[in-house]
Design an enzyme around this catalytic site. Structure first.
Site, PDB file in Angstrom:
ATOM      1  N   SER A  23      31.792  -8.893  -4.179  1.00 31.92           N
ATOM      2  CA  SER A  23      30.411  -8.482  -4.401  1.00 31.92           C
ATOM      3  C   SER A  23      30.180  -8.147  -5.873  1.00 31.92           C
ATOM      4  O   SER A  23      30.990  -7.467  -6.497  1.00 31.92           O
ATOM      5  CB  SER A  23      30.147  -7.238  -3.546  1.00 31.92           C
ATOM      6  OG  SER A  23      28.926  -6.662  -3.895  1.00 31.92           O
TER       7      SER A  23
ATOM      8  N   CYS B 169      29.290   4.550   0.031  1.00 30.82           N
ATOM      9  CA  CYS B 169      30.452   4.115  -0.732  1.00 30.82           C
ATOM     10  C   CYS B 169      30.756   5.104  -1.858  1.00 30.82           C
ATOM     11  O   CYS B 169      29.884   5.482  -2.620  1.00 30.82           O
ATOM     12  CB  CYS B 169      30.119   2.729  -1.294  1.00 30.82           C
ATOM     13  SG  CYS B 169      31.068   2.240  -2.703  1.00 30.82           S
TER      14      CYS B 169
ATOM     15  N   CYS C 295      32.980   3.499 -11.776  1.00 31.93           N
ATOM     16  CA  CYS C 295      32.251   2.285 -12.146  1.00 31.93           C
ATOM     17  C   CYS C 295      31.306   2.627 -13.296  1.00 31.93           C
ATOM     18  O   CYS C 295      30.793   3.733 -13.380  1.00 31.93           O
ATOM     19  CB  CYS C 295      31.455   1.782 -10.951  1.00 31.93           C
ATOM     20  SG  CYS C 295      30.616   0.204 -11.273  1.00 31.93           S
TER      21      CYS C 295
ATOM     22  N   HIS D 165      18.783  -6.169  -4.159  1.00 28.04           N
ATOM     23  CA  HIS D 165      18.114  -4.874  -3.986  1.00 28.04           C
ATOM     24  C   HIS D 165      16.665  -4.788  -4.457  1.00 28.04           C
ATOM     25  O   HIS D 165      16.061  -3.711  -4.386  1.00 28.04           O
ATOM     26  CB  HIS D 165      18.920  -3.741  -4.645  1.00 28.04           C
ATOM     27  CG  HIS D 165      20.330  -3.675  -4.173  1.00 28.04           C
ATOM     28  ND1 HIS D 165      20.683  -3.798  -2.855  1.00 28.04           N
ATOM     29  CD2 HIS D 165      21.500  -3.520  -4.852  1.00 28.04           C
ATOM     30  CE1 HIS D 165      21.999  -3.713  -2.739  1.00 28.04           C
ATOM     31  NE2 HIS D 165      22.521  -3.559  -3.932  1.00 28.04           N
TER      32      HIS D 165
ATOM     33  N   SER E 220      24.399  -8.194  -5.254  1.00 29.58           N
ATOM     34  CA  SER E 220      23.580  -7.006  -4.988  1.00 29.58           C
ATOM     35  C   SER E 220      22.213  -7.252  -5.611  1.00 29.58           C
ATOM     36  O   SER E 220      22.051  -7.136  -6.823  1.00 29.58           O
ATOM     37  CB  SER E 220      24.218  -5.766  -5.624  1.00 29.58           C
ATOM     38  OG  SER E 220      25.481  -5.547  -5.076  1.00 29.58           O
TER      39      SER E 220
ATOM     40  N   CYS F 185      24.148   4.727  -6.010  1.00 25.87           N
ATOM     41  CA  CYS F 185      25.579   4.619  -5.729  1.00 25.87           C
ATOM     42  C   CYS F 185      26.365   5.845  -6.187  1.00 25.87           C
ATOM     43  O   CYS F 185      26.244   6.276  -7.337  1.00 25.87           O
ATOM     44  CB  CYS F 185      26.117   3.365  -6.423  1.00 25.87           C
ATOM     45  SG  CYS F 185      27.879   3.157  -6.227  1.00 25.87           S
TER      46      CYS F 185
HETATM   47  S1  SF4 Z   1      26.855  -0.443  -6.521  1.00 23.67           S
HETATM   48 FE1  SF4 Z   1      28.767  -1.389  -7.225  1.00 23.67          FE
HETATM   49  S2  SF4 Z   1      28.293  -2.075  -9.313  1.00 23.67           S
HETATM   50 FE2  SF4 Z   1      26.700  -0.625  -8.765  1.00 23.67          FE
HETATM   51  S3  SF4 Z   1      27.459   1.350  -9.558  1.00 23.67           S
HETATM   52 FE3  SF4 Z   1      28.127   1.185  -7.412  1.00 23.67          FE
HETATM   53  S4  SF4 Z   1      30.179   0.344  -7.494  1.00 23.67           S
HETATM   54 FE4  SF4 Z   1      29.208  -0.051  -9.486  1.00 23.67          FE
END
Ligand code: SF4
Length: 366
Positions: free
Chosen positions: A193, A335, A114, A218, A216, A121
């Site tokens: 999302s 994730c 991403c 946050h 998102s 993340c």
């Molecule tokens: S939270 Fe979603 S948009 Fe943000 S860096 Fe991670 S994968 Fe990408």
């Protein structure tokens, strides 16, 4: 060599047109489409009501994308399964199966990596490698359904990648996934999302879909949001919320706001008050998520007591709020973390992208 056509990314209409052009009968397209999207076959030879000659033609002209399961970790706490799938070009992606009373839900990736750079993340640490094709998004669900032998009823596009940054492929994927001639998953059982790509949010509202949009969020103000999410430098909260309101007006679907709680950053009383003020009386839902720590960053998870306090503060202001149940806590929670660990290991071993299936199967069961 001419590139083969990605048959799993084609709508029934596109496939019909293509096959008629190749001299086939119209009904063949419906048969082949059903083999791909309902019976979920992995090669053309499984299409037993299609003649051998036609199957040979299909193999020559079309590519049938099928992800390879590289690893699968199963949580002993709640049965959550984390899958690593290998793509034909050597990349790997992560998908998650969550089992609920109301059915099986799969969280899929929409990109390899991403480029959005959210600070909490793991998916973004190595940037974006490439977009996923509709077939590659679909096949995460198809392979998991085949693996567990049970129907998948819900899909969340919340894994690695920013779905709206891969817009055209996302829309094709959603139309294929909800097609009654395919798996026919209800639009209302799908959530997309976004970190808040404003122009694409407006575009998405015009697609005539009944998909839930999750933002998102946050943070309760622009300053804190900028420290967590670089996208906040491009779009101010007022603009993002206006795009959310537009989505609700156009689709009637209530927005979900995702709020990851980071200790000492966005989890105090001041932020709860500010958040309640920001949300106001919108018909929406806030999902509180205790942030999953990743080793490359120094963010600390808000403890359970403070998560509950934060929730109570919002409830007092009549905000509709829940705490997201942590699924698969014992199997690389955050994730993108499973994939990241796998890729780091490959780099360490000086492998250049090749997938070592046996090794990974072993690692997965460790
Ligand atoms: S939270 Fe979603 S948009 Fe943000 S860096 Fe991670 S994968 Fe990408």
């Amino acid at each position: 060599m001419e590139q083969k056509i990605d048959i799993k990314s084609m709508s029934l209409q596109q496939l019909t047109d293509q096959l008629i052009q190749m001299g086939e009968k119209k009904f063949r397209a419906a048969q082949i489409y059903s083999w791909i999207h309902q019976k979920l076959v992995t090669n053309f030879d499984e299409m037993t009501n299609i003649s051998k000659n036609t199957r040979t033609m299909l193999k020559e002209q079309f590519e049938l994308v099928c992800l390879k399961q590289v690893a699968c970790k199963i949580s002993s706490i709640d049965g959550t399964r984390k899958y690593l799938f290998g793509l034909s070009d050597g990349h790997v992606i992560e998908s998650v199966l969550m089992r609920y009373h109301h059915g099986n839900s799969v969280c899929i990736s929409s990109q390899v990596g991403c480029r959005m750079g959210c600070r909490f993340c793991a998916s973004t640490l190595d940037g974006l490698s490439r977009n996923l094709r509709p077939s590659e998004m679909l096949d995460q669900i198809y392979r998991i359904q085949q693996d567990i032998g049970e129907r998948i009823s819900n899909v969340v596009v919340m894994g690695s990648g920013e779905p709206l940054d891969n817009y055209e492929n996302l829309i094709s994927f959603l139309r294929l996934l909800t097609d009654a001639n395919g798996l026919g998953i209800s639009q209302r059982n799908i959530t997309v999302s976004t970190c808040g790509l404003v122009p694409e949010m407006y575009r998405f509202a015009e697609e005539n879909l009944q998909i839930t949009l999750a933002l998102s969020l946050h943070a309760s103000n622009n300053e804190v949001r900028k420290t967590l999410m670089p996208i906040a430098n491009r779009y101010a909260l007022t603009e993002v919320l206006k795009a959310c309101d537009n989505y609700f007006e156009k689709t009637g679907r209530r927005i979900t706001f995702e709020y990851s709680l980071v200790k000492g950053v966005n989890d105090g009383q001041k932020q709860a008050d500010e958040l309640a003020e920001l949300i106001g009386n919108r018909n929406c839902h806030i999902n509180l998520i205790p942030v999953n720590p990743i080793k490359e960053r120094d963010f600390v998870q808000t403890d359970a007591k403070n998560v509950n306090n934060f929730k109570k503060l919002l409830e007092k202001k009549r905000i509709n709020v829940t705490i997201r149940r942590e699924m698969g806590r014992d199997i690389d929670g955050a994730c993108g973390q499973l994939r990241k660990r796998y890729m780091d290991q490959l780099k360490e071993e000086n492998r250049d992208g090749g997938i070592c299936t046996d090794r990974c199967r072993k690692d997965a069961s460790d």
